[in-house]
Design an enzyme around this catalytic site. Sequence first.
Site, mmCIF file in Angstrom:
data_model
loop_
_atom_site.group_PDB
_atom_site.id
_atom_site.type_symbol
_atom_site.label_atom_id
_atom_site.label_comp_id
_atom_site.label_asym_id
_atom_site.label_seq_id
_atom_site.Cartn_x
_atom_site.Cartn_y
_atom_site.Cartn_z
ATOM 1 C CD GLU A 1 1.895 0.993 2.853
ATOM 2 O OE1 GLU A 1 2.867 0.373 2.404
ATOM 3 O OE2 GLU A 1 1.276 1.831 2.170
ATOM 4 C CE LYS B 1 1.746 5.476 9.278
ATOM 5 N NZ LYS B 1 0.776 5.553 8.221
ATOM 6 C CG PHE C 1 -7.405 13.841 5.870
ATOM 7 C CD1 PHE C 1 -7.589 12.849 6.816
ATOM 8 C CD2 PHE C 1 -6.991 13.474 4.598
ATOM 9 C CE1 PHE C 1 -7.351 11.526 6.501
ATOM 10 C CE2 PHE C 1 -6.756 12.158 4.268
ATOM 11 C CZ PHE C 1 -6.938 11.177 5.216
ATOM 12 C CB CYS D 1 -3.656 4.717 11.704
ATOM 13 S SG CYS D 1 -3.286 3.182 10.840
HETATM 14 N N1 LIG Z 1 -4.457 -0.496 8.888
HETATM 15 C C1 LIG Z 1 -3.997 0.580 8.297
HETATM 16 O O1 LIG Z 1 -4.726 1.333 7.636
HETATM 17 C C2 LIG Z 1 -2.537 0.937 8.398
HETATM 18 C C3 LIG Z 1 -1.982 1.881 7.511
HETATM 19 C C4 LIG Z 1 -0.633 2.192 7.624
HETATM 20 C C5 LIG Z 1 0.140 1.590 8.611
HETATM 21 N N2 LIG Z 1 -0.437 0.694 9.465
HETATM 22 C C6 LIG Z 1 0.427 0.061 10.476
HETATM 23 O O2 LIG Z 1 0.757 -1.247 10.016
HETATM 24 C C7 LIG Z 1 0.831 -2.170 11.111
HETATM 25 C C8 LIG Z 1 -0.133 -3.320 10.883
HETATM 26 O O3 LIG Z 1 -1.453 -2.805 10.875
HETATM 27 P P1 LIG Z 1 -2.699 -3.672 10.419
HETATM 28 O O4 LIG Z 1 -3.887 -2.791 10.478
HETATM 29 O O5 LIG Z 1 -2.355 -4.380 9.142
HETATM 30 O O6 LIG Z 1 -2.737 -4.750 11.620
HETATM 31 P P2 LIG Z 1 -3.686 -6.040 11.749
HETATM 32 O O7 LIG Z 1 -4.005 -6.133 13.188
HETATM 33 O O8 LIG Z 1 -4.765 -6.002 10.737
HETATM 34 O O9 LIG Z 1 -2.707 -7.254 11.329
HETATM 35 C C9 LIG Z 1 -1.607 -7.665 12.072
HETATM 36 C C10 LIG Z 1 -1.400 -9.143 11.820
HETATM 37 O O10 LIG Z 1 -0.153 -9.530 12.403
HETATM 38 C C11 LIG Z 1 -0.309 -10.852 12.890
HETATM 39 N N3 LIG Z 1 0.779 -11.151 13.839
HETATM 40 C C12 LIG Z 1 0.976 -10.656 15.076
HETATM 41 N N4 LIG Z 1 2.088 -11.191 15.620
HETATM 42 C C13 LIG Z 1 2.608 -12.041 14.720
HETATM 43 C C14 LIG Z 1 3.729 -12.899 14.685
HETATM 44 N N5 LIG Z 1 4.566 -13.002 15.732
HETATM 45 N N6 LIG Z 1 3.960 -13.626 13.583
HETATM 46 C C15 LIG Z 1 3.128 -13.553 12.508
HETATM 47 N N7 LIG Z 1 2.028 -12.767 12.485
HETATM 48 C C16 LIG Z 1 1.771 -12.024 13.571
HETATM 49 C C17 LIG Z 1 -1.680 -10.869 13.501
HETATM 50 O O11 LIG Z 1 -2.198 -12.180 13.666
HETATM 51 C C18 LIG Z 1 -2.463 -10.046 12.462
HETATM 52 O O12 LIG Z 1 -3.038 -10.881 11.469
HETATM 53 C C19 LIG Z 1 0.529 -1.335 12.370
HETATM 54 O O13 LIG Z 1 1.732 -0.914 12.923
HETATM 55 C C20 LIG Z 1 -0.237 -0.149 11.827
HETATM 56 O O14 LIG Z 1 -0.111 0.988 12.623
HETATM 57 C C21 LIG Z 1 -1.743 0.336 9.377
#
Ligand SMILES: NC(=O)c1ccc[n+]([C@@H]2O[C@H](COP(=O)([O-])OP(=O)(O)OC[C@H]3O[C@@H](n4cnc5c(N)ncnc54)[C@H](O)[C@@H]3O)[C@@H](O)[C@H]2O)c1
Length: 434
Positions: free
Chosen positions: A151, A207, A252, A263
Amino acid sequence: MKICIVGAGYVGLVSGSCFADLGNTVWCVDKDKQKIDMLNKGQIPIFEPGLKDLINKNYSSGRLKFTTNLNKAAKNSDIIFICVGTPTSSKGESANLQYVFKVAAELSQYINKFKIIVIKSTVPITTSDKIEKIILKKKRKKLFEVVSNPEFLREGEAIRDFRFPDRIVIGANSKKVIKKLKILYDPLIKKGAIFFPTSRRGAELIKYTSNAFLATKISYINEISNLCEKTGVNVEDVSLGVGLDKRIGGRFLRVGPAYGGSCFPKDTKALTVTGALYKTDLSIIRAVIKSNEKRRILLTERVKTILSNKIKNKKITFLGVTFKPNTDDMRESSSLLMIPYLKKRGAVVNYFDPSGKKKEFSKLKNVFFCDNIKTACDSADLVIIHTEWDEFKALDFKKLSTRKKFKIYDMRNLYSPQNMKKQGFSYHSLGRQN
Ligand SMILES: NC(=O)c1ccc[n+]([C@@H]2O[C@H](COP(=O)([O-])OP(=O)(O)OC[C@H]3O[C@@H](n4cnc5c(N)ncnc54)[C@H](O)[C@@H]3O)[C@@H](O)[C@H]2O)c1
């Protein structure tokens, strides 16, 4: 299509509500019961512009559902997206994959008919192979296919980024599955997104390479801005002059504090770990990480210089504490280093952030949240513009504080040094003659 999203965080909630808005039926699953209860009551656990309306609209239509029951959600879906966190491990710099692997192990019990399991979490190269192995312990290969679909959305612009991505990268070993995902993403492809199928490991590396490259651009201009300060050049001119070259691009390439967020810091570190694992020296990325760490210290130390080394009992105001505007995300924000540092040296810190009070500072003595800009700035000795929220872009500083002689440290270069000087302020910004 019938979709299950595991992990209702920044990525999961945005992806889930956007997929539902495209007409799919989406189950969003999270292990955090409190979060799911909130969502079922129409309360949104994160701050992301437009998300509340989008969730409520699709929840009301019945296309978007929230549950803690992975079994039920997985059984009712054809495509399962894993969107759980992959933070830096507590020991070392690698990505902590325990959450992703745990979901894979749970899913291996629930698969009842053919499922596409899509890894949207940012995971190091070969993680999808490992996930496949975990599921193979319980289920036959015929019953599932593991796909990497990283993503690229940015917090604060997440809905727009999801709807109008530059590219959709799909790393898969099966043509049939690629075809199915192309159908799912078809509404976005029709609006101009490039669909880019590749190998699973290729998608994983794309990514990390993207994030590390963007982090490099930020660190590069930040270092150049240090040189600008010594040579009397305006870094804003340099950013523009360089960014106008289409081979480079201006995005950027804006000076600011150290890069933060959920990230770039963790992904740059995790990539160097992968490099080491494969005996490949990623020296550029290691230099970027080091440069970013130095920047955090440099800009914090500069507060001391601005206050002539007298921090004790000084009233310091932070306008914005999140790592960037339009998000409530505090992960790796520079303010997490700066505020405790200043408090420890005897300063009284007030802060205002449009996304609200932060639990990260709630236990710090002499650090106070104010619910508006004026209260936060009143009788301040120094106002630090830390995050470039729109609210801070056109302030009338003369009306902000009863103390006439307060100083301003603008870490986002939002104001003109000449204008501020004319108004009689002691104004400090980055990479410019103040
Ligand atoms: N935040 C960003 O801007 C962004 C952008 C691109 C990619 N990513 C990637 O996406 C992934 C998620 O990032 P995020 O910022 O959304 O994380 P986040 O911490 O906001 O959300 C993760 C969620 O997963 C849940 N979770 C954990 N273990 C679980 C399980 N066993 N069953 C069900 N739910 C569970 C947690 O309770 C939490 O609500 C990461 O790998 C991150 O690097 C994030």
